[in-house]
Structure formats: C-alpha cells, structure tokens
Design a protein around this motif. Structure first.
Motif, PDB file in Angstrom:
ATOM      1  N   ALA A 104       0.817  -1.226   0.000  1.00  0.00           N
ATOM      2  CA  ALA A 104       0.000   0.000   0.000  1.00  0.00           C
ATOM      3  C   ALA A 104       0.845   1.267   0.000  1.00  0.00           C
ATOM      4  O   ALA A 104       0.398   2.307  -0.484  1.00  0.00           O
ATOM      5  CB  ALA A 104      -0.948  -0.001   1.206  1.00  0.00           C
ATOM      6  N   VAL A 105       2.072   1.185   0.554  1.00  0.00           N
ATOM      7  CA  VAL A 105       2.924   2.391   0.606  1.00  0.00           C
ATOM      8  C   VAL A 105       4.055   2.330  -0.415  1.00  0.00           C
ATOM      9  O   VAL A 105       4.945   3.177  -0.417  1.00  0.00           O
ATOM     10  CB  VAL A 105       3.510   2.607   2.020  1.00  0.00           C
ATOM     11  CG1 VAL A 105       2.400   2.789   3.043  1.00  0.00           C
ATOM     12  CG2 VAL A 105       4.449   1.467   2.426  1.00  0.00           C
ATOM     13  N   LYS A 106       4.008   1.365  -1.313  1.00  0.00           N
ATOM     14  CA  LYS A 106       5.089   1.188  -2.286  1.00  0.00           C
ATOM     15  C   LYS A 106       5.354   2.456  -3.084  1.00  0.00           C
ATOM     16  O   LYS A 106       6.507   2.835  -3.323  1.00  0.00           O
ATOM     17  CB  LYS A 106       4.755   0.031  -3.232  1.00  0.00           C
ATOM     18  CG  LYS A 106       5.851  -0.283  -4.244  1.00  0.00           C
ATOM     19  CD  LYS A 106       5.498  -1.522  -5.071  1.00  0.00           C
ATOM     20  CE  LYS A 106       6.619  -1.849  -6.062  1.00  0.00           C
ATOM     21  NZ  LYS A 106       6.291  -3.072  -6.837  1.00  0.00           N
ATOM     22  N   ALA A 107       4.295   3.134  -3.483  1.00  0.00           N
ATOM     23  CA  ALA A 107       4.452   4.344  -4.302  1.00  0.00           C
ATOM     24  C   ALA A 107       4.889   5.553  -3.476  1.00  0.00           C
ATOM     25  O   ALA A 107       5.254   6.592  -4.040  1.00  0.00           O
ATOM     26  CB  ALA A 107       3.145   4.657  -5.030  1.00  0.00           C
ATOM     27  N   GLU A 108       4.863   5.413  -2.163  1.00  0.00           N
ATOM     28  CA  GLU A 108       5.161   6.551  -1.281  1.00  0.00           C
ATOM     29  C   GLU A 108       6.596   6.534  -0.747  1.00  0.00           C
ATOM     30  O   GLU A 108       6.993   7.433  -0.010  1.00  0.00           O
ATOM     31  CB  GLU A 108       4.167   6.562  -0.110  1.00  0.00           C
ATOM     32  CG  GLU A 108       2.719   6.739  -0.567  1.00  0.00           C
ATOM     33  CD  GLU A 108       1.712   6.351   0.509  1.00  0.00           C
ATOM     34  OE1 GLU A 108       2.083   6.403   1.706  1.00  0.00           O
ATOM     35  OE2 GLU A 108       0.568   5.995   0.146  1.00  0.00           O
ATOM     36  N   VAL A 109       7.338   5.508  -1.096  1.00  0.00           N
ATOM     37  CA  VAL A 109       8.734   5.409  -0.657  1.00  0.00           C
ATOM     38  C   VAL A 109       9.614   5.177  -1.876  1.00  0.00           C
ATOM     39  O   VAL A 109       9.123   4.853  -2.959  1.00  0.00           O
ATOM     40  CB  VAL A 109       8.933   4.267   0.369  1.00  0.00           C
ATOM     41  CG1 VAL A 109       8.100   4.518   1.627  1.00  0.00           C
ATOM     42  CG2 VAL A 109       8.578   2.905  -0.236  1.00  0.00           C
ATOM     43  N   SER A 110      10.907   5.347  -1.706  1.00  0.00           N
ATOM     44  CA  SER A 110      11.823   5.117  -2.827  1.00  0.00           C
ATOM     45  C   SER A 110      11.869   3.635  -3.171  1.00  0.00           C
ATOM     46  O   SER A 110      11.554   2.776  -2.338  1.00  0.00           O
ATOM     47  CB  SER A 110      13.227   5.607  -2.472  1.00  0.00           C
ATOM     48  OG  SER A 110      13.819   4.759  -1.503  1.00  0.00           O
ATOM     49  N   VAL A 111      12.275   3.346  -4.392  1.00  0.00           N
ATOM     50  CA  VAL A 111      12.414   1.949  -4.822  1.00  0.00           C
ATOM     51  C   VAL A 111      13.404   1.223  -3.908  1.00  0.00           C
ATOM     52  O   VAL A 111      13.172   0.073  -3.503  1.00  0.00           O
ATOM     53  CB  VAL A 111      12.878   1.885  -6.291  1.00  0.00           C
ATOM     54  CG1 VAL A 111      13.211   0.447  -6.684  1.00  0.00           C
ATOM     55  CG2 VAL A 111      11.811   2.458  -7.214  1.00  0.00           C
ATOM     56  N   GLU A 112      14.483   1.894  -3.570  1.00  0.00           N
ATOM     57  CA  GLU A 112      15.502   1.291  -2.706  1.00  0.00           C
ATOM     58  C   GLU A 112      14.930   0.950  -1.331  1.00  0.00           C
ATOM     59  O   GLU A 112      15.117  -0.161  -0.826  1.00  0.00           O
ATOM     60  CB  GLU A 112      16.681   2.242  -2.558  1.00  0.00           C
ATOM     61  CG  GLU A 112      17.813   1.708  -1.695  1.00  0.00           C
ATOM     62  CD  GLU A 112      18.968   2.691  -1.650  1.00  0.00           C
ATOM     63  OE1 GLU A 112      19.964   2.464  -2.348  1.00  0.00           O
ATOM     64  OE2 GLU A 112      18.872   3.688  -0.892  1.00  0.00           O
ATOM     65  N   ASP A 113      14.200   1.897  -0.739  1.00  0.00           N
ATOM     66  CA  ASP A 113      13.634   1.648   0.593  1.00  0.00           C
ATOM     67  C   ASP A 113      12.602   0.522   0.554  1.00  0.00           C
ATOM     68  O   ASP A 113      12.568  -0.342   1.437  1.00  0.00           O
ATOM     69  CB  ASP A 113      12.999   2.924   1.150  1.00  0.00           C
ATOM     70  CG  ASP A 113      14.028   3.978   1.535  1.00  0.00           C
ATOM     71  OD1 ASP A 113      15.237   3.669   1.504  1.00  0.00           O
ATOM     72  OD2 ASP A 113      13.623   5.113   1.858  1.00  0.00           O
ATOM     73  N   TYR A 114      11.765   0.498  -0.478  1.00  0.00           N
ATOM     74  CA  TYR A 114      10.761  -0.559  -0.613  1.00  0.00           C
ATOM     75  C   TYR A 114      11.432  -1.929  -0.751  1.00  0.00           C
ATOM     76  O   TYR A 114      11.028  -2.904  -0.100  1.00  0.00           O
ATOM     77  CB  TYR A 114       9.874  -0.303  -1.836  1.00  0.00           C
ATOM     78  CG  TYR A 114       9.047  -1.505  -2.225  1.00  0.00           C
ATOM     79  CD1 TYR A 114       7.853  -1.804  -1.565  1.00  0.00           C
ATOM     80  CD2 TYR A 114       9.477  -2.368  -3.242  1.00  0.00           C
ATOM     81  CE1 TYR A 114       7.111  -2.929  -1.902  1.00  0.00           C
ATOM     82  CE2 TYR A 114       8.738  -3.489  -3.581  1.00  0.00           C
ATOM     83  CZ  TYR A 114       7.556  -3.768  -2.908  1.00  0.00           C
ATOM     84  OH  TYR A 114       6.835  -4.880  -3.239  1.00  0.00           O
ATOM     85  N   THR A 115      12.461  -1.995  -1.592  1.00  0.00           N
ATOM     86  CA  THR A 115      13.131  -3.270  -1.845  1.00  0.00           C
ATOM     87  C   THR A 115      13.767  -3.816  -0.575  1.00  0.00           C
ATOM     88  O   THR A 115      13.697  -5.019  -0.289  1.00  0.00           O
ATOM     89  CB  THR A 115      14.198  -3.098  -2.942  1.00  0.00           C
ATOM     90  OG1 THR A 115      13.572  -2.567  -4.120  1.00  0.00           O
ATOM     91  CG2 THR A 115      14.850  -4.417  -3.296  1.00  0.00           C
ATOM     92  N   ARG A 116      14.364  -2.935   0.209  1.00  0.00           N
ATOM     93  CA  ARG A 116      14.984  -3.378   1.453  1.00  0.00           C
ATOM     94  C   ARG A 116      13.934  -3.839   2.466  1.00  0.00           C
ATOM     95  O   ARG A 116      14.126  -4.836   3.164  1.00  0.00           O
ATOM     96  CB  ARG A 116      15.861  -2.254   2.025  1.00  0.00           C
ATOM     97  CG  ARG A 116      17.106  -2.045   1.170  1.00  0.00           C
ATOM     98  CD  ARG A 116      17.907  -0.823   1.572  1.00  0.00           C
ATOM     99  NE  ARG A 116      19.125  -0.722   0.760  1.00  0.00           N
ATOM    100  CZ  ARG A 116      19.950   0.304   0.763  1.00  0.00           C
ATOM    101  NH1 ARG A 116      19.692   1.346   1.549  1.00  0.00           N
ATOM    102  NH2 ARG A 116      21.030   0.318   0.007  1.00  0.00           N
ATOM    103  N   ALA A 117      12.821  -3.136   2.527  1.00  0.00           N
ATOM    104  CA  ALA A 117      11.739  -3.555   3.423  1.00  0.00           C
ATOM    105  C   ALA A 117      11.152  -4.890   2.974  1.00  0.00           C
ATOM    106  O   ALA A 117      10.773  -5.734   3.798  1.00  0.00           O
ATOM    107  CB  ALA A 117      10.658  -2.483   3.472  1.00  0.00           C
ATOM    108  N   HIS A 118      11.078  -5.089   1.666  1.00  0.00           N
ATOM    109  CA  HIS A 118      10.563  -6.345   1.114  1.00  0.00           C
ATOM    110  C   HIS A 118      11.418  -7.515   1.596  1.00  0.00           C
ATOM    111  O   HIS A 118      10.894  -8.583   1.953  1.00  0.00           O
ATOM    112  CB  HIS A 118      10.559  -6.269  -0.416  1.00  0.00           C
ATOM    113  CG  HIS A 118       9.837  -7.407  -1.081  1.00  0.00           C
ATOM    114  ND1 HIS A 118      10.443  -8.613  -1.366  1.00  0.00           N
ATOM    115  CD2 HIS A 118       8.551  -7.525  -1.520  1.00  0.00           C
ATOM    116  CE1 HIS A 118       9.576  -9.417  -1.960  1.00  0.00           C
ATOM    117  NE2 HIS A 118       8.416  -8.791  -2.055  1.00  0.00           N
ATOM    118  N   PHE A 119      12.734  -7.326   1.617  1.00  0.00           N
ATOM    119  CA  PHE A 119      13.614  -8.374   2.134  1.00  0.00           C
ATOM    120  C   PHE A 119      13.314  -8.669   3.598  1.00  0.00           C
ATOM    121  O   PHE A 119      13.236  -9.835   4.008  1.00  0.00           O
ATOM    122  CB  PHE A 119      15.093  -7.986   1.989  1.00  0.00           C
ATOM    123  CG  PHE A 119      15.977  -8.867   2.813  1.00  0.00           C
ATOM    124  CD1 PHE A 119      16.293 -10.144   2.390  1.00  0.00           C
ATOM    125  CD2 PHE A 119      16.440  -8.453   4.060  1.00  0.00           C
ATOM    126  CE1 PHE A 119      17.061 -11.000   3.181  1.00  0.00           C
ATOM    127  CE2 PHE A 119      17.203  -9.294   4.854  1.00  0.00           C
ATOM    128  CZ  PHE A 119      17.524 -10.569   4.411  1.00  0.00           C
TER     129      PHE A 119
END
Length: 386
Positions: free
Chosen positions: A257-272
């Motif tokens: 839900a917040v994927k578009a609200e954070v940087s690609v880098e931050d999202y990818t790290r959170a995904h891990f």
C-alpha cells in the motif's frame, strides 16, 4: 582457546601477578539477517571461538589494557569523559561506562586479551569483546548482580554510543546467552527466546571465509537501517490508526500500500525484511521436524534476498554461494552484516570433503587466495574460565 597465551602476556606486561580469566564467544546466525533492529526474529548460536581476557583490579583509578594480537597498550582514567582514541579500546571504555551506569562500582584494573574470532568474518568479534568485559566487570566489581540481559544491552549501547554502529541486539544476546549444543530463536521485539537443540545428524555446519574484510562503521549499515525506518514512517502516515514501531509490525499488503510513497531502494529493502521474518519461522518449524532440506532452501532464499534486495553481499560471497549450489550443498548464505566475511553452509557429510576442496581450488583460481574454512561447534556463552 589458549589460556597460557593470555596468562603469559598478562604476567609479562603487568606486575607478575595473575588475575581471573574470562571468555565470551562469537556467534553464527543460522538465519534471520538484518531482522534484529527491525523487531523480527533471529536464530543465532554461540561458537567455540571468541575473546579471552585476564583481568585483575590494580588499586588505581586507571584502566590499563593490553591487546595481545595487536601488541598495543592503552590506558585511561576511570572518570575519563572522552575515552581512548584506539578503536579497539573504545569497546572496553564503552562497557566500563555502561556497567557503571548499571550501578557497578568499577575500579581500576589491568587486562590482557586476545581473540580467535576471525576479524571481518561476520562472527561478531566486537560483541564477544563487549560481553567478555561486561561479564568480567560484573564478576569482579558487581557481585554478579547485573542480569544477562543488561550485560547484552550494555554491549549494544557501547556500539551505539562509543563506536558508531547502530546495531540490533542479536550479537550481544548470543554471546551472553549461548549454550553448548543449542541455537536460540530470539524475538527481538519482546526479547522472548527459546533454545533449540542443534545436532543435525548427517550434516555439518561450516563457515567459508572469503577473507574480504568489511567495515560496518559509517554509512553502509546505517543506510539500510534508515531505509527500514523510512518505510515505517510511511506506514505510520498511511495507516494512522495502527501503530508501527518497526517493520515487524507490517504485513505484506500494508507494505504494498505504501510502495508508491517510498523510494524503490527503501521498498526493496523492506521487502527483504518481511520475507526474512517469514523464513526464520519456517526454519523453526522445519528444525522441529528434522527437515534440513527446507532449512537449506530457506538459507539459499535468504542469500538471494541479501544479495539482490538488501544489497549487502559482494562478488566473492555470491561466487561461494554459487559454488555451494553447484556442489549439492543443502543450504548456503552470506552470514553477518554483510560487505564481506563468510558464507554459512549446511553440508551433507558425504559431500563435505569435495565441497571444501572445490571451493578452495576455484576461489583461489579466481581471486588469488584460498578461503578459510571453520567447522562450527555450538558452545557456551560468556563465562569465567578460572
């Protein structure tokens, strides 16, 4: 570890009198990387390599330290508010300050110490150093009144305040709480933990050290922690009625839900991080069933995430991971904070010799030196030796 090595140097560099000898171990972590500061689960165990120190009160207001491996001597006053410049001595200075804050009336002492934890291998020699001296000061000056948890937290506070690494609690926890032949599943949010007997019949647990040194002080480690905190802030803003303290509190649909609200880098790290949280629990279930094939599969998944999503691997570690896969190793992954160090490998007994031989030969051919190999023995946490 070599008691006589410590004792002979202690006698040589101080007044000829002997003190008490203490030891605290480094650690391995079967799975659960970069989850500790995100409130998740980790699965460490103490190992039979660590820091050994001889310590004796000296009746002064001065602490005098001798690092046997470095052949370096440092001293500072008990009430020194700045601390020594030598980076290794700042760990001990920090522990002194934190134990004093816990009510331990620390006096001047002499100490000599050495370690056989390979530096930069991701086995946390720094936590071993902190835990060794926390245990020693608690025993010598505190009548052992400080709890194990407070000793572990003193080590973590030392990293934060005096070294500049904003680490989680796993390394110090494992060094203090370790038990022989047991791994520990720690919930880093609640601090609840459980011991798991670890004696995998038909398998060996082995570390392969790339001998690529990493340095966690500064941006690489803290940048990743900042990424996780950025996503937590976005989650708090997007879901104002729910409390998010760390990524542990986030579900997969909330991250999306917040994927578009954070940087690609931050999202990818959170995904891990969310994936790693799930993998630790899957490994716990698999261990209870004796299902080491699933344990190994999750280790490979973790390596891929650390390499491609969290971006804390390096070419040498990815090469070792691929060699493990090609040679039928059940599980393999980077271990530790990253940027170098070891892979941890779960290897069937009948494949062990060939895997080690191939790893040494091919790594040497590509990088000009053989990796170092350490068989893992799960051992006791911080304790008084004699």
């Amino acid at each position: 570890m070599d008691i006589e090595r410590v004792r002979s140097r202690f006698i040589k560099h101080f007044d000829g009198k002997t003190g008490n000898i203490y030891m605290a171990p480094g650690r391995i972590n079967l799975i659960g990387e970069h989850t500790d500061y995100n409130g998740g689960f980790v699965f460490p165990g103490a190992v039979n390599k660590g820091i050994m120190a001889e310590v004796r009160p000296n009746g002064l207001e001065t602490i005098i330290l001798y690092a046997i491996d470095l052949k370096d001597k440092v001293e500072f006053k008990i009430n020194d508010t700045v601390g020594p410049r030598a980076s290794w001595a700042r760990y001990i200075y920090g522990i002194v300050q934190e134990m004093k804050a816990l009510g331990v009336p620390v006096k001047g002492f002499n100490a000599a110490f050495y370690g056989d934890v390979p530096l930069g291998a991701g086995m946390s020699s720094s936590a071993a150093l902190e835990s060794c001296f926390a245990y020693a000061l608690n025993d010598l000056f505190g009548d052992n009144k400080v709890s194990k948890w407070d000793m572990a937290l003193a080590g973590q506070a030392t990293e934060h305040k005096y070294v500049g690494v904003n680490c989680g609690i796993m390394d110090q926890f494992a060094s203090v709480f370790g038990e022989e032949g047991k791994l520990m599943r720690l919930d880093c949010r609640s601090r609840e933990f459980e011991y798991y007997p670890f004696n995998p019949q038909g398998y060996k647990l082995v570390l392969v050290n790339s001998k690529v040194k990493h340095e966690l002080v500064g941006s690489p480690y803290n940048d990743r922690r900042n990424s996780c905190e950025n996503v937590v802030k976005a989650l708090c803003a997007h879901f104002p009625t729910k409390k998010f303290e760390t990524l542990r509190d986030a579900e997969w649909d909330e991250l999306e839900a917040v994927k578009a609200e954070v940087s690609v880098e931050d999202y990818t790290r959170a995904h891990f991080v969310l994936g790693e949280k799930d993998r630790v629990l899957a490994v716990c279930d698999a261990l209870e069933k004796g299902d080491y094939e699933t344990v190994g599969q999750k280790m490979y998944e973790t390596h891929k995430g650390l390499s491609k999503e969290y971006e804390v691997s390096c070419e040498e570690l990815d090469f070792l991971n691929e060699l493990a896969k090609e040679n039928g190793v059940t599980g393999s992954r980077i271990m530790g904070g990253g940027f170098g160090g070891c892979t941890i490998n779960l290897v069937k007994d009948d494949l062990y010799d060939r895997f080690i031989a191939v790893a040494k030969e091919k790594f040497n051919a590509k990088y000009g030196h053989e990796p170092e190999v350490y068989d893992v023995v799960i051992s006791q946490g911080a304790h008084k030796v004699c």
